[in-house]
Motif scaffolding. Structure first.
Motif, PDB file in Angstrom:
ATOM      1  N   ILE A  44       0.843  -1.195   0.000  1.00 41.06           N
ATOM      2  CA  ILE A  44       0.000   0.000   0.000  1.00 41.06           C
ATOM      3  C   ILE A  44       0.876   1.241   0.000  1.00 41.06           C
ATOM      4  N   VAL A  45       0.556   2.175  -0.880  1.00 41.94           N
ATOM      5  CA  VAL A  45       1.262   3.453  -0.874  1.00 41.94           C
ATOM      6  C   VAL A  45       0.326   4.516  -0.304  1.00 41.94           C
ATOM      7  N   ALA A 198       5.251  -9.780   3.769  1.00 40.14           N
ATOM      8  CA  ALA A 198       4.903  -8.786   4.778  1.00 40.14           C
ATOM      9  C   ALA A 198       4.010  -7.717   4.170  1.00 40.14           C
ATOM     10  N   THR A 199       2.981  -7.373   4.892  1.00 41.65           N
ATOM     11  CA  THR A 199       2.127  -6.272   4.458  1.00 41.65           C
ATOM     12  C   THR A 199       2.983  -5.013   4.498  1.00 41.65           C
ATOM     13  N   THR A 200       3.030  -4.271   3.381  1.00 39.94           N
ATOM     14  CA  THR A 200       3.961  -3.154   3.296  1.00 39.94           C
ATOM     15  C   THR A 200       3.217  -1.847   3.108  1.00 39.94           C
ATOM     16  N   VAL A 216      -3.690   2.444  -3.291  1.00 37.23           N
ATOM     17  CA  VAL A 216      -3.173   3.775  -2.982  1.00 37.23           C
ATOM     18  C   VAL A 216      -4.178   4.491  -2.073  1.00 37.23           C
ATOM     19  N   VAL A 217      -3.692   5.014  -0.960  1.00 35.34           N
ATOM     20  CA  VAL A 217      -4.562   5.728  -0.030  1.00 35.34           C
ATOM     21  C   VAL A 217      -4.068   7.163   0.044  1.00 35.34           C
ATOM     22  N   ARG A 218      -5.012   8.130  -0.071  1.00 36.95           N
ATOM     23  CA  ARG A 218      -4.622   9.533   0.020  1.00 36.95           C
ATOM     24  C   ARG A 218      -5.120  10.131   1.319  1.00 36.95           C
ATOM     25  N   PHE A 219      -4.223  10.763   2.048  1.00 41.92           N
ATOM     26  CA  PHE A 219      -4.590  11.439   3.293  1.00 41.92           C
ATOM     27  C   PHE A 219      -4.704  12.925   3.047  1.00 41.92           C
ATOM     28  N   ALA A 220      -5.713  13.540   3.686  1.00 45.28           N
ATOM     29  CA  ALA A 220      -5.789  14.999   3.683  1.00 45.28           C
ATOM     30  C   ALA A 220      -6.483  15.415   4.972  1.00 45.28           C
ATOM     31  N   ASN A 221      -5.996  16.430   5.634  1.00 41.54           N
ATOM     32  CA  ASN A 221      -6.597  16.955   6.863  1.00 41.54           C
ATOM     33  C   ASN A 221      -6.903  15.897   7.917  1.00 41.54           C
ATOM     34  N   GLY A 222      -6.029  14.972   8.072  1.00 45.27           N
ATOM     35  CA  GLY A 222      -6.166  13.993   9.132  1.00 45.27           C
ATOM     36  C   GLY A 222      -7.175  12.892   8.843  1.00 45.27           C
ATOM     37  N   ALA A 223      -7.579  12.760   7.604  1.00 46.51           N
ATOM     38  CA  ALA A 223      -8.516  11.683   7.285  1.00 46.51           C
ATOM     39  C   ALA A 223      -8.172  11.120   5.912  1.00 46.51           C
ATOM     40  N   ILE A 224      -8.742   9.949   5.620  1.00 47.91           N
ATOM     41  CA  ILE A 224      -8.500   9.369   4.298  1.00 47.91           C
ATOM     42  C   ILE A 224      -9.417  10.065   3.299  1.00 47.91           C
TER      43      ILE A 224
END
Lengths: 241, 787
Positions: A44-45, A198-200, A216-224
């Protein structure tokens, strides 16, 4: 409280994770109710600007920091309920970390840096095996000061994977490296991900890296803010920046 | 306030425990110098002022009976400024609150005028009526010990007759600052006092009308006493003169001199060592502390501060710490100095105290400290302040470690990597490791250098009171008696064994070195008062020759077999040559001993004894005292257990109080060093510690790493510290040694053990602090920042 029943594939599950930092009278909400799961072997990136909460997230699931709210489960351990000794145990047995600035022990050779971890792990590989996985068998007896940045980061990877971790957490692993060296490091990461399962999780500013991920997970303002799966993963050698 | 000053203030606040520990080390160094020098200077100044105000004489002598007319002849000697003639006698006093008899020295007061020399300081009451024959002024200490006030009465055996003497007042005299009773080793106000009585009364009692038996002479300014002494001796030869002597041999002056010399050498040896040790430690800790600021220095330079501005900022930082240390040291040193001076003044009977504050001592103490602190800072700042900002902000080039012994020894599998880290740290920074070891070793050494004296004094007491002079009591006769007096003494109640002795005043000479002392004659195989050889084995006195204590032999520069000249100070004043037949152990006084019969043959006065040493049945003390008080020939009795008690008390009041203060200061230094070393190592390795925590090392394992390093340094430092400490002790012994007593250099194992334990305790506390710090280590913070 009973453990949420994880699916056979789920190794990691987070619900409503929140983190508030208090400095004096000011409260900073670094994480606001994050829900997240990760499956065994997944790559996961995590992308996001500075201050989006991605590092805080990584630190909490890596057992380096504590959440202010919500639950985080690794298999059947509730991380959010572990005490200091429990978190240390968790890091020791299950998690491998890789940081932007390698953090190798300068007074130990490459092999000894890895050995540092294998000595305290339950079922480690040998330092030689771990270093072979990152193509550094021939530099084993060099001290960090005698290695290039990319080589040092690969030693850090070998050190992180030698314990056969369930989770490999990487915070800007290529941040201090040029593109060519960075790609070699990513190759090493995808290779060990495939070989030890291994989960990476890789945190990065660098959007180019997202193409090598399963998800791919994008974070913004403390949330996904968003999340997507790559239909097809590119090999690290196929990307550039 | 300028930004850099705000930073300075915050830095001090942030580092306060370390800053305080460094300041305390400095303060301890500064305080020792000030208190040591201060106590000595104050007492020396007080004595000088007292002597001057009360006209303390320069030359003294006693004789049997000298016609008053001779006084004019003495006054006529060139260099003599004034002469006081007196009657001076020793007597036994029977005091209601004391079973054993006390000894008093009776000194005459001139009729209707004040004495010209050795003037009294009246402390209470008034002078006796010159016509009265039963009135006296008592010395203040003696009066206080027996609660004697004007109007009290004591009974004194004056020339064989028991007389009631009424006390009219109390006084102090420069002649009896150190009021030592005959035969005593230490002053004891309970057992010895001075009674000043009108001339007329004493002259009548001792049949000395129109005559005197004691002279005090004041010399003109700068006049050496030797010539005058010879002239006086010649004048008094026909009147039983016992040899004139200068202040150097006057008991009170000599003992006071010895004490002052000890104080002086204590202040000349230990405090400079302390100050230099403190300076070294301050230098070492501050340079490492400033080196940790490398990035900040780079940052300041990047913002446009010049190297001098940066350097000044850090110099101000260390100067602030130094200022705190110096101020604490000044205050503590002055306070302790005053306290110790007051204690001494109480012990010696001074009527007033002059506190001396020598600005030079303060300047030296402050100066050394400031220089040490600045040098430490400059060393570290200079290494960084002149680098280009980018280079300064970057971490120093990573150290290039090497395998221990260049990899020739494979420790894989034998040693954990965490131990390898410690070993490589220690071996890679040999200078830092060495200075750490030296620092800890010095901490141990200052403790050994101040703790040793307790054991040495115990050894001295053991040898003197338990192995050598084992008698329970000693009776000294008013004058040498025939052997019948010995037999009479051995029949006194409670006496289990008695051994006679003979004493005679002599000058003993070799080349041009000469000492005035009491030659002592004893039975060849005395069981009570024994003579011990170098290995502390009893020696049988040979039938010929003289036995000298080691110190006397050293002073005279003689060995066994050499001849010494003995000049008799009584009788026919012959000069005899005797071979040195043995050199013996003796810590108290300079002693010269002969076999009793050999000595009597040499003196040529027949078989005479001066007194007896007694072993006494402890149940029969009171009967013995009663019998002695009724014996007109006994001039005084010395009790060994009382002497021992006084000896211990006196040492406790003098050396040991001073030493205790030094031990406390050494403890502070030791503690400050260990604590700072631990804290600085922690700062230097914080990043590595955090990395290990992330890798899953427990807090215990991580702090164990640092503590292991600390422990290695502490352990290696111990033997080195013992060795250096022994050197300090040896230097101190030289200083302690006076002709009145010699402190043996005995450094028992317990001294090393105590010093090490104290340092280990400091290390353990520091380890706890390290552990707490490691617990609070912010792993994330550390790892997110660049090295």
């Amino acid at each position: 409280m009973t453990a949420p029943r994880p699916s056979a594939q789920t190794v990691f599950r987070v619900t409503g994770l929140g983190k508030v930092y208090r400095t004096g009278d000011v409260e900073v909400h670094a994480l606001r109710g994050v829900d997240f799961t990760a499956s065994r072997g997944e790559f996961i990136v995590i992308l996001g600007p500075s201050g989006s909460g991605k590092s805080t997230f990584l630190n909490i699931i890596g057992g380096l920091d504590r959440a202010s709210a919500g639950e985080a489960w690794f298999e059947d351990h509730e991380l959010t309920r572990l005490d200091e000794a429990g978190l240390t145990r968790y890091r020791r047995d299950h998690v491998g970390f890789i940081f932007q600035f390698y953090n190798l022990v300068p007074s130990l050779t490459a092999r000894e840096n890895v050995q540092l971890v294998t000595e305290i792990s339950r079922q480690p590989m040998t330092p030689q095996e771990a270093l072979a996985l990152v193509d550094l068998e021939d530099r084993m007896d060099h001290f960090p000061a005698q290695l290039s940045g990319g080589e040092q980061q690969r030693v850090a990877i070998a050190r992180a994977i030698a314990k056969r971790p369930d989770m490999l957490l990487c915070d800007e692993p290529t941040g201090a490296l040029d593109s060519k060296t960075g790609i070699r490091v990513l190759e090493a990461l995808t290779r060990v991900n495939a070989e030890i399962g291994a989960t990476t999780l890789v945190i990065t500013h660098n959007a180019a890296i997202q193409e090598i991920a399963d998800r791919v997970v994008r974070f913004a303002n403390g949330a996904i803010a968003s999340e997507h799966r790559n239909a097809r993963r590119k090999p690290a050698s196929a990307i550039s920046w | 306030m300028r930004a850099l000053h705000i930073k300075l203030r915050r830095d001090i606040i942030r580092l306060w425990p370390q800053a305080l520990a460094i300041a305390m080390v400095m303060a301890a160094g500064v305080a020792t110098l000030i208190l040591g020098a201060g106590a000595h200077d104050s007492l020396a100044t007080t004595r000088a002022r007292y002597y001057e105000t009360n006209r303390f004489a320069d030359v003294f002598t006693t004789a049997t009976r000298v016609p008053e007319a001779v006084a004019t002849e003495i006054a006529a000697i060139g260099g003599v400024a004034s002469v006081d003639t007196r009657i001076q006698k020793i007597a036994l006093a029977d005091i209601a609150d004391m079973a054993e008899p006390a000894s008093v020295t009776l000194v005459s007061l001139p009729g209707y005028r004040e004495p010209t020399l050795n003037r009294l300081v009246m402390r209470s009451g008034q002078a006796p009526d010159p016509e009265a024959d039963d009135e006296a002024i008592a010395s203040e200490g003696f009066a206080r010990a027996h609660q004697l006030t004007a109007g009290s009465t004591i009974r004194v055996l004056i020339n064989g007759r028991l007389r009631a003497v009424r006390i009219t007042g109390t006084a102090l005299s420069p002649e009896y600052i150190y009021a030592l009773g005959p035969g005593d080793l230490m002053p004891d106000d309970r057992r010895f006092g001075v009674l000043w009585m009108p001339q007329r009364a004493l002259a009548a009692a001792y049949d000395l009308d129109g005559a005197f038996n004691s002279v005090a002479v004041k010399l003109t300014q700068g006049m050496p006493p030797a010539g005058v002494i010879d002239r006086i001796d010649t004048l008094l030869a026909d009147y039983g003169g016992l040899g004139a002597y200068s202040r150097k041999d006057q008991i009170s002056h000599a003992f006071l001199d010895a004490e002052l010399q000890q104080l002086k050498s204590m202040s000349r040896i230990l405090p400079p060592i302390f100050l230099l040790v403190a300076a070294f430690l301050v230098n070492m800790t501050l340079s490492r502390l400033v080196a940790l600021e490398r990035e900040q220095i780079g940052l300041l330079k990047a913002m446009g501060y010049g190297p001098w501005a940066v350097a000044r900022h850090y110099l101000e930082f260390v100067l602030l710490i130094a200022a705190a240390g110096i101020i604490i040291g000044f205050v503590a040193g002055a306070w302790l100095g005053t306290g110790i001076t007051t204690l001494y003044a109480k012990f010696f009977s001074f009527p007033f105290l002059v506190f001396s504050r020598n600005p030079a001592v303060y300047a030296i103490a402050g100066g050394v400290t400031v220089v040490a602190a600045l040098a430490g800072a400059i060393r570290a700042v200079a290494a960084v302040a002149w680098l280009p900002p980018a280079a300064a902000m970057a971490p120093p080039a990573p150290p290039r470690y090497r395998k221990i012994l260049r990899g020739h020894i494979d420790l894989t599998g034998l040693v954990r990597q965490s131990s390898v880290i410690s070993m490589r740290h220690l071996s890679h920074f040999p200078l830092r490791t060495a200075s750490g070891i030296l620092g800890m070793a010095l901490a141990v050494a200052v403790l050994v250098g101040s703790l040793w004296s307790f054991g040495s004094i115990d050894h001295m007491i053991d040898v003197t009171f338990h192995r050598s002079d084992r008698q329970d009591a000693t009776i000294t006769f008013t004058a040498a008696k025939s052997e019948a007096a010995w037999y009479a003494a051995s029949r006194l109640p409670g006496v289990l064994r008695s051994e006679p002795f003979r004493v005679a005043g002599v000058k003993i000479r070799h080349g041009h070195v000469e000492r005035r002392l009491s030659l002592n004659g004893r039975l060849a195989d005395a069981e009570l008062s024994r003579v011990l050889d170098g290995d502390l084995r009893p020696v049988s006195l040979p039938e010929t020759g003289i036995v000298l204590s080691q110190q006397l032999a050293e002073i005279l520069g003689v060995n066994r077999g050499d001849d010494v000249e003995i000049e008799l100070l009584e009788g026919d004043r012959r000069v005899i040559t005797q071979p040195v037949s043995a050199i013996i152990t003796g810590y108290i006084g300079l002693s010269a001993i002969m076999e009793l019969d050999a000595m009597n043959r040499m003196l040529g006065e027949g078989d005479r004894v001066s007194g007896v040493h007694l072993a006494v049945d402890s149940a029969a003390w009171n009967q013995l005292f009663a019998a002695v008080k009724a014996t007109p020939t006994a001039s005084f009795i010395t009790l060994q257990h009382v002497a021992l008690k006084r000896f211990r008390e006196t040492l406790a009041e003098n050396i040991l109080i001073m030493v205790t203060v030094y031990v406390v200061l050494a403890g502070i230094i030791a503690f400050g060093v260990v604590y700072n070393l631990a804290r600085i190592s922690l700062s230097e390795q914080a990043r590595e510690m955090a990395s290990l925590r992330v890798l899953g090392f427990t807090r215990g394992e991580v702090s164990g790493l640092l503590i292991g390093e600390l422990l290695a340094i502490v352990l290696i430092a111990q033997p080195l510290g013992w060795l250096i400490g022994y050197g300090f002790a040896a230097a101190m012994v030289e200083g302690f040694t006076t002709e009145l007593y010699r402190v043996p250099l005995v450094v028992n194992r317990d001294v090393y053990a105590k010093a090490s334990l104290l340092v280990l305790a400091a290390a353990a506390f520091s380890a706890m602090v390290v552990r707490r710090r490691v617990d609070r280590l912010d792993m994330v913070q550390v790892l997110k920042t660049r090295e």
